[in-house]
Design a protein around this motif. Structure first.
Motif, PDB file in Angstrom:
ATOM      1  N   SER A  82       1.051  -0.865  -0.040  1.00 17.69           N
ATOM      2  CA  SER A  82      -0.156  -0.257  -0.442  1.00 17.69           C
ATOM      3  C   SER A  82       0.639   1.380  -0.150  1.00 17.69           C
ATOM      4  O   SER A  82       0.981   2.372  -0.283  1.00 17.69           O
ATOM      5  CB  SER A  82      -1.197  -0.340   1.215  1.00 17.69           C
ATOM      6  N   GLU A  83       2.449   0.858   0.391  1.00 17.80           N
ATOM      7  CA  GLU A  83       2.741   2.080   0.309  1.00 17.80           C
ATOM      8  C   GLU A  83       3.845   2.057  -0.410  1.00 17.80           C
ATOM      9  O   GLU A  83       4.580   1.029  -0.477  1.00 17.80           O
ATOM     10  CB  GLU A  83       3.940   2.543   1.650  1.00 17.80           C
ATOM     11  N   GLY A  84       4.073   2.686  -2.058  1.00 18.72           N
ATOM     12  CA  GLY A  84       5.346   2.353  -3.104  1.00 18.72           C
ATOM     13  C   GLY A  84       7.052   2.392  -2.500  1.00 18.72           C
ATOM     14  O   GLY A  84       7.525   1.739  -3.527  1.00 18.72           O
ATOM     15  N   VAL A  85       6.618   3.063  -1.487  1.00 18.81           N
ATOM     16  CA  VAL A  85       7.946   2.882  -0.873  1.00 18.81           C
ATOM     17  C   VAL A  85       9.256   1.646  -0.154  1.00 18.81           C
ATOM     18  O   VAL A  85       9.798   2.074   0.528  1.00 18.81           O
ATOM     19  CB  VAL A  85       8.701   4.681  -0.599  1.00 18.81           C
ATOM     20  N   ARG A  86       7.794   1.230   0.432  1.00 24.01           N
ATOM     21  CA  ARG A  86       8.091   0.214   1.517  1.00 24.01           C
ATOM     22  C   ARG A  86       8.688  -1.438   0.905  1.00 24.01           C
ATOM     23  O   ARG A  86       7.802  -1.909  -0.614  1.00 24.01           O
ATOM     24  CB  ARG A  86       6.855  -0.073   2.191  1.00 24.01           C
ATOM     25  N   PHE A  87       9.088  -2.370   1.610  1.00 27.36           N
ATOM     26  CA  PHE A  87       9.631  -3.462   0.259  1.00 27.36           C
ATOM     27  C   PHE A  87       9.641  -3.848   1.790  1.00 27.36           C
ATOM     28  O   PHE A  87       9.690  -3.683   3.098  1.00 27.36           O
ATOM     29  CB  PHE A  87      10.636  -3.651   0.081  1.00 27.36           C
ATOM     30  N   PHE A  88       9.415  -5.476   1.632  1.00 25.87           N
ATOM     31  CA  PHE A  88       9.766  -6.679   2.907  1.00 25.87           C
ATOM     32  C   PHE A  88      11.040  -7.039   2.602  1.00 25.87           C
ATOM     33  O   PHE A  88      11.191  -7.939   1.398  1.00 25.87           O
ATOM     34  CB  PHE A  88       8.977  -7.241   2.989  1.00 25.87           C
ATOM     35  N   VAL A  89      12.015  -7.742   3.728  1.00 22.26           N
ATOM     36  CA  VAL A  89      12.972  -8.280   3.613  1.00 22.26           C
ATOM     37  C   VAL A  89      13.282  -8.767   4.888  1.00 22.26           C
ATOM     38  O   VAL A  89      12.150  -9.107   5.995  1.00 22.26           O
ATOM     39  CB  VAL A  89      14.278  -7.338   3.813  1.00 22.26           C
ATOM     40  N   GLU A 102      17.489   2.618   3.522  1.00 19.82           N
ATOM     41  CA  GLU A 102      16.105   2.842   3.804  1.00 19.82           C
ATOM     42  C   GLU A 102      16.271   2.220   5.326  1.00 19.82           C
ATOM     43  O   GLU A 102      17.114   1.703   6.208  1.00 19.82           O
ATOM     44  CB  GLU A 102      15.991   0.910   2.826  1.00 19.82           C
ATOM     45  N   VAL A 103      15.359   2.216   6.122  1.00 20.47           N
ATOM     46  CA  VAL A 103      15.185   2.229   7.054  1.00 20.47           C
ATOM     47  C   VAL A 103      13.479   0.884   7.470  1.00 20.47           C
ATOM     48  O   VAL A 103      12.932   0.844   6.829  1.00 20.47           O
ATOM     49  CB  VAL A 103      14.835   3.807   7.805  1.00 20.47           C
ATOM     50  N   VAL A 104      14.281   0.572   8.515  1.00 15.87           N
ATOM     51  CA  VAL A 104      12.988  -0.746   9.135  1.00 15.87           C
ATOM     52  C   VAL A 104      12.060   0.148   9.858  1.00 15.87           C
ATOM     53  O   VAL A 104      12.217   1.023  10.761  1.00 15.87           O
ATOM     54  CB  VAL A 104      13.805  -1.655   9.946  1.00 15.87           C
ATOM     55  N   VAL A 105      10.804   0.396   9.028  1.00 21.49           N
ATOM     56  CA  VAL A 105       9.558   0.473   9.570  1.00 21.49           C
ATOM     57  C   VAL A 105       8.309  -0.385  10.821  1.00 21.49           C
ATOM     58  O   VAL A 105       8.030  -0.091  11.421  1.00 21.49           O
ATOM     59  CB  VAL A 105       8.553   1.852   8.740  1.00 21.49           C
ATOM     60  N   GLU A 106       8.564  -1.782  10.066  1.00 21.23           N
ATOM     61  CA  GLU A 106       8.359  -2.538  10.572  1.00 21.23           C
ATOM     62  C   GLU A 106       8.947  -3.750  11.225  1.00 21.23           C
ATOM     63  O   GLU A 106       9.628  -4.661  10.136  1.00 21.23           O
ATOM     64  CB  GLU A 106       7.027  -3.249  10.302  1.00 21.23           C
ATOM     65  N   ALA A 107       9.459  -4.634  12.583  1.00 19.92           N
ATOM     66  CA  ALA A 107       9.487  -5.569  12.759  1.00 19.92           C
ATOM     67  C   ALA A 107       9.160  -6.770  12.816  1.00 19.92           C
ATOM     68  O   ALA A 107       8.725  -6.987  13.410  1.00 19.92           O
ATOM     69  CB  ALA A 107      11.171  -5.694  13.275  1.00 19.92           C
ATOM     70  N   LYS A 108       9.002  -7.270  12.215  1.00 20.14           N
ATOM     71  CA  LYS A 108       8.051  -9.264  12.679  1.00 20.14           C
ATOM     72  C   LYS A 108       9.151 -10.338  12.415  1.00 20.14           C
ATOM     73  O   LYS A 108      10.050 -10.276  12.453  1.00 20.14           O
ATOM     74  CB  LYS A 108       7.065  -9.535  11.462  1.00 20.14           C
ATOM     75  N   ASP A 109       8.755 -11.372  13.069  1.00 17.13           N
ATOM     76  CA  ASP A 109       9.414 -12.539  14.013  1.00 17.13           C
ATOM     77  C   ASP A 109      10.141 -13.056  12.196  1.00 17.13           C
ATOM     78  O   ASP A 109      10.759 -13.480  12.515  1.00 17.13           O
ATOM     79  CB  ASP A 109       8.614 -14.091  14.185  1.00 17.13           C
ATOM     80  N   ASP A 110       9.192 -13.157  11.628  1.00 13.02           N
ATOM     81  CA  ASP A 110       9.671 -13.186   9.984  1.00 13.02           C
ATOM     82  C   ASP A 110      10.201 -12.663   8.612  1.00 13.02           C
ATOM     83  O   ASP A 110      11.207 -13.403   7.964  1.00 13.02           O
ATOM     84  CB  ASP A 110       8.998 -14.569   9.339  1.00 13.02           C
ATOM     85  N   TYR A 111       9.510 -11.170   8.713  1.00 16.33           N
ATOM     86  CA  TYR A 111       9.864 -10.825   8.341  1.00 16.33           C
ATOM     87  C   TYR A 111      10.050  -9.433   8.371  1.00 16.33           C
ATOM     88  O   TYR A 111       9.893  -8.686   9.553  1.00 16.33           O
ATOM     89  CB  TYR A 111       9.438 -10.360   6.939  1.00 16.33           C
TER      90      TYR A 111
END
Ligand SMILES: [Zn+2]
Length: 123
Positions: free
Chosen positions: A69-76, A86-95
């Motif tokens: 939903s945000e054009g500048v966001r990616f998951f890694v 880049e900056v980490v904006v959300e940290a989950k267990d798997d990504y």
């Protein structure tokens, strides 16, 4: 004479382009996932800036849409974020969800195939 700022921008742009390519791949994975239905998790490809990384990241369509939903966001994968671009904006267990800034953010946003439109996957 070389302008150091321009060099950094060019490199950031290249790093962003790599992530943009994987985003395109993931968009087609999502299309397959929608076609076959279900809200289980699917294996997407890590969108980090490494050209060597083809790691799988399990995401539900809902999680994927949230990131897209945000054009500048990616998951890694955790640990794959490149803090130079880049900056980490959300940290989950798997990504982790990362957000591009500077030149990389502009490249990522311009190349966004969605232009902010969400894809509907609900029946
Ligand atoms: Zn990766």
């Amino acid at each position: 004479m070389t302008d150091p700022a321009a060099q950094i921008d060019a490199r950031d742009e290249r790093l962003a382009q790599n992530e943009v390519i994987f985003r395109t791949v993931n968009e087609s994975i999502e299309q397959q996932a929608i076609k076959f239905g279900g809200l289980d998790s699917y294996e997407f490809i890590c969108e980090c800036s490494s050209t060597e990384c083809f790691s799988r990241v399990g995401l539900t369509l809902e999680e994927y849409e949230h990131i897209r939903s945000e054009g500048v966001r990616f998951f890694v994968l955790p640990g794959h974020a490149n803090i130079e671009v880049e900056v980490v904006v959300e940290a989950k267990d798997d990504y982790c969800v990362v957000e591009k800034d500077g030149a990389a953010g502009i490249v990522a946003d311009l190349a966004d195939p969605r232009d902010g439109d969400p894809v509907s996957f609900q029946p």
